[in-house]
Design an enzyme around this catalytic site. Structure first.
Site, PDB file in Angstrom:
ATOM      1  N   HIS A 125       0.857  -1.189   0.000  1.00 16.34           N
ATOM      2  CA  HIS A 125       0.000   0.000   0.000  1.00 16.34           C
ATOM      3  C   HIS A 125       0.891   1.236   0.000  1.00 16.34           C
ATOM      4  O   HIS A 125       1.999   1.219   0.547  1.00 16.34           O
ATOM      5  CB  HIS A 125      -0.916   0.014   1.224  1.00 16.34           C
ATOM      6  CG  HIS A 125      -1.728  -1.233   1.380  1.00 16.34           C
ATOM      7  ND1 HIS A 125      -2.908  -1.438   0.731  1.00 16.34           N
ATOM      8  CD2 HIS A 125      -1.493  -2.357   2.114  1.00 16.34           C
ATOM      9  CE1 HIS A 125      -3.393  -2.625   1.053  1.00 16.34           C
ATOM     10  NE2 HIS A 125      -2.552  -3.207   1.887  1.00 16.34           N
ATOM     11  N   ALA A 152      15.032 -19.390   7.474  1.00 16.87           N
ATOM     12  CA  ALA A 152      13.607 -19.432   7.785  1.00 16.87           C
ATOM     13  C   ALA A 152      13.096 -18.081   8.298  1.00 16.87           C
ATOM     14  O   ALA A 152      13.759 -17.404   9.078  1.00 16.87           O
ATOM     15  CB  ALA A 152      13.326 -20.513   8.821  1.00 16.87           C
ATOM     16  N   THR A 175      17.277  -5.068   3.783  1.00 24.46           N
ATOM     17  CA  THR A 175      16.764  -3.836   3.187  1.00 24.46           C
ATOM     18  C   THR A 175      17.776  -3.144   2.285  1.00 24.46           C
ATOM     19  O   THR A 175      17.422  -2.197   1.593  1.00 24.46           O
ATOM     20  CB  THR A 175      16.341  -2.844   4.292  1.00 24.46           C
ATOM     21  OG1 THR A 175      17.485  -2.555   5.111  1.00 24.46           O
ATOM     22  CG2 THR A 175      15.239  -3.431   5.157  1.00 24.46           C
ATOM     23  N   ARG A 193      29.778 -12.157   9.701  1.00 23.05           N
ATOM     24  CA  ARG A 193      30.967 -12.943   9.388  1.00 23.05           C
ATOM     25  C   ARG A 193      31.212 -12.898   7.884  1.00 23.05           C
ATOM     26  O   ARG A 193      30.287 -12.991   7.086  1.00 23.05           O
ATOM     27  CB  ARG A 193      30.815 -14.392   9.852  1.00 23.05           C
ATOM     28  CG  ARG A 193      32.062 -15.229   9.611  1.00 23.05           C
ATOM     29  CD  ARG A 193      32.191 -16.374  10.569  1.00 23.05           C
ATOM     30  NE  ARG A 193      33.458 -17.059  10.409  1.00 23.05           N
ATOM     31  CZ  ARG A 193      33.922 -17.964  11.250  1.00 23.05           C
ATOM     32  NH1 ARG A 193      33.218 -18.295  12.327  1.00 23.05           N
ATOM     33  NH2 ARG A 193      35.079 -18.540  11.041  1.00 23.05           N
TER      34      ARG A 193
END
Length: 244
Positions: A125, A152, A175, A193
């Site tokens: 949106h 996961a 991001t 790492r």
């Protein structure tokens, strides 16, 4: 609107098309709402479940070939947008993918996706600046390189780019840019790492039952590389294992 339950060569009066040399009849749900959308399925593609929705026009979904286990995906392709999986793309469960407003989600070869993951060019949106009326959350590309392991419940948002050979940790949110051959964790994900390589053999059900060094597995030599960029490691995470 055109709904299909089989992936096979197909075209309709709205310019939507599917290129697939063999019929895939299990776990397929394709919805064309717009015009001039297309799905291109490579010979040898392996699909366990695919729910694909084309809301607008000129969307493209490209599915690569595979010699590994079949993948599952719930994908939304918007106006002028593209989603592409490379060769040997696998998922543990249904991955959620969204590409809208001319943006793309691109997966390289030999990408391994764990359970409950999302890859989104968009927030679903629009959000606007009250003073100017300008959009503050435009859709941006998501690019996942070759031989990337996405842990996961991890998420890649618009602007995410992950280099070849890297590992994204459990519940991490990507991001920005993550370089090659690193482990990145957190929200937002940061490198913890560098200079690592991972392999697909499972620790439990793939022999040998102990894998103390690289001699215990077959190496994917082309992905064993040093990290190309000097990305700082979080100081607050260094030494974690010394205190736990």
């Amino acid at each position: 609107m055109n709904k299909l339950s089989v992936l096979a060569d197909h075209s309709d009066g709205s310019g939507n098309s599917i290129e697939c040399s063999r019929a895939i009849e299990t776990g397929i749900a394709v919805t064309f709402r717009g015009r001039n959308n297309r799905i291109i399925v490579a010979d040898g593609a392996r699909i366990a479940k695919l729910q694909a929705v084309f809301d607008c026009d000129n969307g493209t979904l490209v599915i690569g070939p595979s010699n590994k286990s079949p993948f599952s995906m719930n994908v939304r392709v918007g106006q002028d947008s593209t989603v592409r999986t490379g060769a040997d793309f696998t998922t543990t469960s249904v991955a959620v993918v969204s590409a809208v407003e001319g943006a793309a989600v691109m997966f390289g070869d030999d990408v391994m996706i764990a359970s409950s993951t999302q890859f989104r060019t968009d927030d679903g949106h629009p959000i606007f600046d009250v003073a100017t009326g300008r959009r503050v959350n435009p859709a941006r590309d998501v690019v996942i390189g070759n031989h990337v392991w996405f842990g996961a419940q991890a998420v890649a948002l618009g602007g995410a780019r992950v280099g070849d050979g890297s590992v994204i940790g459990f519940r991490s949110i990507v991001t920005g840019t993550i370089p090659n051959n690193v482990i990145a964790v957190g929200s937002p994900a940061r490198v913890v790492r560098r200079d690592v390589a991972w392999e697909r053999p499972h620790l439990s059900f793939t022999s040998p039952p102990y894998k103390p060094d690289a001699a215990s597995v077959a190496k994917s030599e082309e992905y064993w590389n040093l990290t190309a960029e000097d990305v700082p490691i979080f100081e607050e995470l260094s030494g974690w294992h010394d205190h736990h």
